[in-house]
Design a protein around this motif. Structure first.
Motif, PDB file in Angstrom:
ATOM      1  N   ILE A 234       0.844  -1.207   0.000  1.00 10.18           N
ATOM      2  CA  ILE A 234       0.000   0.000   0.000  1.00 10.18           C
ATOM      3  C   ILE A 234       0.875   1.251   0.000  1.00 10.18           C
ATOM      4  O   ILE A 234       1.993   1.238   0.503  1.00 10.18           O
ATOM      5  N   VAL A 235       0.311   2.322  -0.563  1.00  7.60           N
ATOM      6  CA  VAL A 235       0.891   3.661  -0.433  1.00  7.60           C
ATOM      7  C   VAL A 235      -0.025   4.412   0.531  1.00  7.60           C
ATOM      8  O   VAL A 235      -1.239   4.366   0.381  1.00  7.60           O
ATOM      9  N   VAL A 236       0.553   5.053   1.544  1.00 10.41           N
ATOM     10  CA  VAL A 236      -0.235   5.788   2.538  1.00 10.41           C
ATOM     11  C   VAL A 236       0.240   7.224   2.552  1.00 10.41           C
ATOM     12  O   VAL A 236       1.436   7.472   2.691  1.00 10.41           O
ATOM     13  N   GLY A 237      -0.691   8.164   2.472  1.00  4.87           N
ATOM     14  CA  GLY A 237      -0.291   9.567   2.560  1.00  4.87           C
ATOM     15  C   GLY A 237      -1.302  10.435   1.869  1.00  4.87           C
ATOM     16  O   GLY A 237      -2.365   9.964   1.462  1.00  4.87           O
ATOM     17  N   LYS A 238      -0.966  11.727   1.745  1.00  3.05           N
ATOM     18  CA  LYS A 238      -1.891  12.630   1.068  1.00  3.05           C
ATOM     19  C   LYS A 238      -1.102  13.522   0.108  1.00  3.05           C
ATOM     20  O   LYS A 238       0.118  13.643   0.220  1.00  3.05           O
ATOM     21  N   GLY A 239      -1.818  14.118  -0.861  1.00  3.98           N
ATOM     22  CA  GLY A 239      -1.204  15.070  -1.784  1.00  3.98           C
ATOM     23  C   GLY A 239      -0.174  14.424  -2.702  1.00  3.98           C
ATOM     24  O   GLY A 239      -0.207  13.226  -2.965  1.00  3.98           O
ATOM     25  N   ILE A 240       0.785  15.229  -3.135  1.00  7.01           N
ATOM     26  CA  ILE A 240       1.753  14.803  -4.159  1.00  7.01           C
ATOM     27  C   ILE A 240       2.574  13.606  -3.676  1.00  7.01           C
ATOM     28  O   ILE A 240       2.939  12.734  -4.457  1.00  7.01           O
ATOM     29  N   SER A 241       2.848  13.548  -2.353  1.00  2.54           N
ATOM     30  CA  SER A 241       3.707  12.462  -1.865  1.00  2.54           C
ATOM     31  C   SER A 241       3.039  11.102  -2.048  1.00  2.54           C
ATOM     32  O   SER A 241       3.709  10.099  -2.230  1.00  2.54           O
ATOM     33  N   ALA A 242       1.701  11.076  -2.027  1.00  2.00           N
ATOM     34  CA  ALA A 242       1.014   9.788  -2.210  1.00  2.00           C
ATOM     35  C   ALA A 242       0.738   9.513  -3.682  1.00  2.00           C
ATOM     36  O   ALA A 242       0.656   8.349  -4.098  1.00  2.00           O
ATOM     37  N   LEU A 243       0.617  10.582  -4.496  1.00  2.00           N
ATOM     38  CA  LEU A 243       0.301  10.400  -5.921  1.00  2.00           C
ATOM     39  C   LEU A 243       1.534  10.042  -6.743  1.00  2.00           C
ATOM     40  O   LEU A 243       1.430   9.486  -7.837  1.00  2.00           O
ATOM     41  N   ALA A 244       2.720  10.364  -6.206  1.00  2.00           N
ATOM     42  CA  ALA A 244       3.956  10.242  -6.982  1.00  2.00           C
ATOM     43  C   ALA A 244       4.157   8.865  -7.632  1.00  2.00           C
ATOM     44  O   ALA A 244       4.489   8.784  -8.821  1.00  2.00           O
ATOM     45  N   PRO A 245       3.959   7.735  -6.903  1.00  2.20           N
ATOM     46  CA  PRO A 245       4.191   6.436  -7.553  1.00  2.20           C
ATOM     47  C   PRO A 245       3.270   6.199  -8.756  1.00  2.20           C
ATOM     48  O   PRO A 245       3.699   5.615  -9.760  1.00  2.20           O
ATOM     49  N   THR A 246       2.028   6.677  -8.671  1.00  6.87           N
ATOM     50  CA  THR A 246       1.095   6.488  -9.790  1.00  6.87           C
ATOM     51  C   THR A 246       1.517   7.359 -10.977  1.00  6.87           C
ATOM     52  O   THR A 246       1.515   6.909 -12.125  1.00  6.87           O
ATOM     53  N   ILE A 247       1.906   8.605 -10.701  1.00  7.31           N
ATOM     54  CA  ILE A 247       2.346   9.492 -11.792  1.00  7.31           C
ATOM     55  C   ILE A 247       3.567   8.881 -12.476  1.00  7.31           C
ATOM     56  O   ILE A 247       3.654   8.804 -13.695  1.00  7.31           O
ATOM     57  N   LYS A 248       4.503   8.386 -11.654  1.00  8.45           N
ATOM     58  CA  LYS A 248       5.732   7.825 -12.248  1.00  8.45           C
ATOM     59  C   LYS A 248       5.422   6.576 -13.077  1.00  8.45           C
ATOM     60  O   LYS A 248       6.014   6.348 -14.130  1.00  8.45           O
ATOM     61  N   ARG A 249       4.487   5.761 -12.587  1.00 10.22           N
ATOM     62  CA  ARG A 249       4.178   4.505 -13.285  1.00 10.22           C
ATOM     63  C   ARG A 249       3.592   4.769 -14.669  1.00 10.22           C
ATOM     64  O   ARG A 249       3.974   4.131 -15.651  1.00 10.22           O
ATOM     65  N   PHE A 250       2.669   5.734 -14.766  1.00  8.53           N
ATOM     66  CA  PHE A 250       1.978   5.945 -16.040  1.00  8.53           C
ATOM     67  C   PHE A 250       2.634   7.026 -16.901  1.00  8.53           C
ATOM     68  O   PHE A 250       2.484   7.018 -18.114  1.00  8.53           O
ATOM     69  N   PHE A 251       3.340   7.982 -16.276  1.00 10.77           N
ATOM     70  CA  PHE A 251       3.968   9.078 -17.033  1.00 10.77           C
ATOM     71  C   PHE A 251       5.407   9.245 -16.540  1.00 10.77           C
ATOM     72  O   PHE A 251       5.755  10.265 -15.927  1.00 10.77           O
ATOM     73  N   PRO A 252       6.277   8.251 -16.776  1.00  7.44           N
ATOM     74  CA  PRO A 252       7.615   8.291 -16.160  1.00  7.44           C
ATOM     75  C   PRO A 252       8.459   9.506 -16.558  1.00  7.44           C
ATOM     76  O   PRO A 252       9.135  10.091 -15.717  1.00  7.44           O
ATOM     77  N   ARG A 253       8.381   9.917 -17.847  1.00  9.29           N
ATOM     78  CA  ARG A 253       9.218  11.061 -18.250  1.00  9.29           C
ATOM     79  C   ARG A 253       8.717  12.355 -17.619  1.00  9.29           C
ATOM     80  O   ARG A 253       9.491  13.196 -17.170  1.00  9.29           O
ATOM     81  N   LEU A 254       7.397  12.482 -17.564  1.00 12.87           N
ATOM     82  CA  LEU A 254       6.807  13.661 -16.917  1.00 12.87           C
ATOM     83  C   LEU A 254       7.247  13.698 -15.454  1.00 12.87           C
ATOM     84  O   LEU A 254       7.690  14.731 -14.938  1.00 12.87           O
ATOM     85  N   PHE A 255       7.178  12.536 -14.789  1.00 13.29           N
ATOM     86  CA  PHE A 255       7.553  12.502 -13.374  1.00 13.29           C
ATOM     87  C   PHE A 255       9.020  12.896 -13.202  1.00 13.29           C
ATOM     88  O   PHE A 255       9.374  13.684 -12.317  1.00 13.29           O
ATOM     89  N   ASN A 256       9.878  12.341 -14.038  1.00 18.27           N
ATOM     90  CA  ASN A 256      11.316  12.632 -13.880  1.00 18.27           C
ATOM     91  C   ASN A 256      11.612  14.116 -14.078  1.00 18.27           C
ATOM     92  O   ASN A 256      12.458  14.691 -13.389  1.00 18.27           O
ATOM     93  N   ARG A 257      10.879  14.755 -15.032  1.00 15.61           N
ATOM     94  CA  ARG A 257      11.083  16.197 -15.230  1.00 15.61           C
ATOM     95  C   ARG A 257      10.589  16.991 -14.017  1.00 15.61           C
ATOM     96  O   ARG A 257      11.235  17.924 -13.562  1.00 15.61           O
ATOM     97  N   MET A 258       9.425  16.556 -13.493  1.00 16.07           N
ATOM     98  CA  MET A 258       8.891  17.240 -12.299  1.00 16.07           C
ATOM     99  C   MET A 258       9.870  17.129 -11.138  1.00 16.07           C
ATOM    100  O   MET A 258      10.159  18.088 -10.429  1.00 16.07           O
ATOM    101  N   SER A 259      10.394  15.910 -10.959  1.00 12.99           N
ATOM    102  CA  SER A 259      11.272  15.638  -9.830  1.00 12.99           C
ATOM    103  C   SER A 259      12.556  16.477  -9.909  1.00 12.99           C
ATOM    104  O   SER A 259      13.080  16.951  -8.897  1.00 12.99           O
ATOM    105  N   ALA A 260      13.052  16.687 -11.143  1.00 16.59           N
ATOM    106  CA  ALA A 260      14.278  17.475 -11.321  1.00 16.59           C
ATOM    107  C   ALA A 260      14.040  18.950 -11.024  1.00 16.59           C
ATOM    108  O   ALA A 260      14.965  19.672 -10.639  1.00 16.59           O
TER     109      ALA A 260
END
Ligand SMILES: NC(=O)c1ccc[n+]([C@@H]2O[C@H](COP(=O)([O-])OP(=O)(O)OC[C@H]3O[C@@H](n4cnc5c(N)ncnc54)[C@H](OP(=O)(O)O)[C@@H]3O)[C@@H](O)[C@H]2O)c1
Length: 265
Positions: A234-260
């Motif tokens: 399970i992922v537990v949390g709220k806001g961006i910290s909990a959404l991050a794994p889903t964003i990375k899974r479906f939009f990995p390049r977008l996530f990597n740019r956001m993270s940078a």
């Protein structure tokens, strides 16, 4: 797995998620085994739980001392009796850039977060397999699913926990063992205050993300719900910290740019 009258061993029980796990699980009728380095805090916590020190156990230990954990746990098991659930929760975070971080900090993070988890599991799993029932819960992190700045060592150790648990689940599924991996986002605890800087000292200050994180009580309710439902991860949390794994899974390049671009602490 039902928790009433089960014996549940929690590492990192002296603070934050571990302390709250002990409170809520004891309220549900579990017998707790409390571990961390801070013995006095563990004793005070055990005394405050329903049934007090007569029902619960305190076993101080240092997760960085993996070589001695097996013997230390074995010495207690004869007295405590069968342990039904191990919660590998004790851990330490990091807030430093790779270029500023000494090698010894990487070793410390791997020893506490990863090898400590492996050693505790090695100490307790065989007796669970002998009983053909048991549960291993490991608290990894959202940092074990995605990368962000200032956490090269922490993330590495938490990715390692996710991989360890995935393999262990496959190996023990036919032996009555449940393996639950928990990946919290930002939860309001002392994690940031205790996080290591580049020289391996506690940074001794809080972070915005943790101050605004999910209350620890709610995080622990979600963890217990997942235990009761025999969930795998399970992922537990709220806001961006909990959404991050889903964003990375479906939009990995977008996530990597956001993270940078993000200065997330
Ligand atoms: N809070 C968050 O936002 C968050 C997010 C993702 C994952 N997590 C994970 O959740 C777990 C619990 O952290 P927390 O948020 O509750 O932080 P915390 O309030 O700082 O608690 C950390 C616990 O780990 C124990 N610990 C640290 N080093 C240890 C060692 N060498 N040997 C034994 N115990 C040790 C501490 O006890 P002593 O100092 O007494 O030994 C303390 O009980 C950690 O694995 C952390 O990585 C937390």
């Amino acid at each position: 797995m039902e928790v009433n009258n089960k014996t549940i061993w929690v590492t990192g029980a002296s603070s934050g998620i571990g302390m709250e796990l002990c409170k809520q699980l004891a309220e549900r009728g579990a017998r707790m085994v409390l571990s961390a380095r801070s013995k006095d805090t563990l004793i005070a916590l055990a005394e405050s739980l329903p049934g007090g020190l007569g029902r619960h156990w305190v076993v101080p230990l240092d997760l960085a001392d993996a070589d001695n954990l097996l013997d230390a746990v074995a010495a207690q098991l004869a007295e405590i009796g069968p342990v039904h659930v191990l919660i590998n929760n004790g851990g330490i975070s990091q807030r430093s850039l790779f270029v500023d971080t000494e090698l010894s900090v990487y070793r410390q993070l791997m020893e506490v977060n990863y090898l400590g988890t492996v050693a505790m599991t090695k100490a307790l799993l065989p007796s669970m397999i002998a009983q053909q029932q048991g549960m291993i819960v490991s608290i990894s992190s959202v940092a074990g699913k995605v990368g962000s700045k200032l956490r090269t060592g922490y993330s590495g150790s938490k990715y390692a926990v996710v991989g360890f648990m995935d393999c262990l689940r496959a190996e023990t599924a036919q032996q009555g063992i449940q393996c639950l991996t928990v990946c919290p986002g930002s939860i309001k605890t002392n994690i940031a205050v205790n996080a290591l800087n580049g020289s391996g000292e506690a940074q001794n200050k809080d972070d915005e993300s943790i101050i605004n994180g999910m209350p620890v009580e709610q995080c622990v309710q979600d963890i217990i719900k997942a235990m009761l439902k025999d969930q795998d991860e399970i992922v537990v949390g709220k806001g961006i910290s909990a959404l991050a794994p889903t964003i990375k899974r479906f939009f990995p390049r977008l996530f990597n740019r956001m993270s940078a671009r993000m200065e997330y602490r």
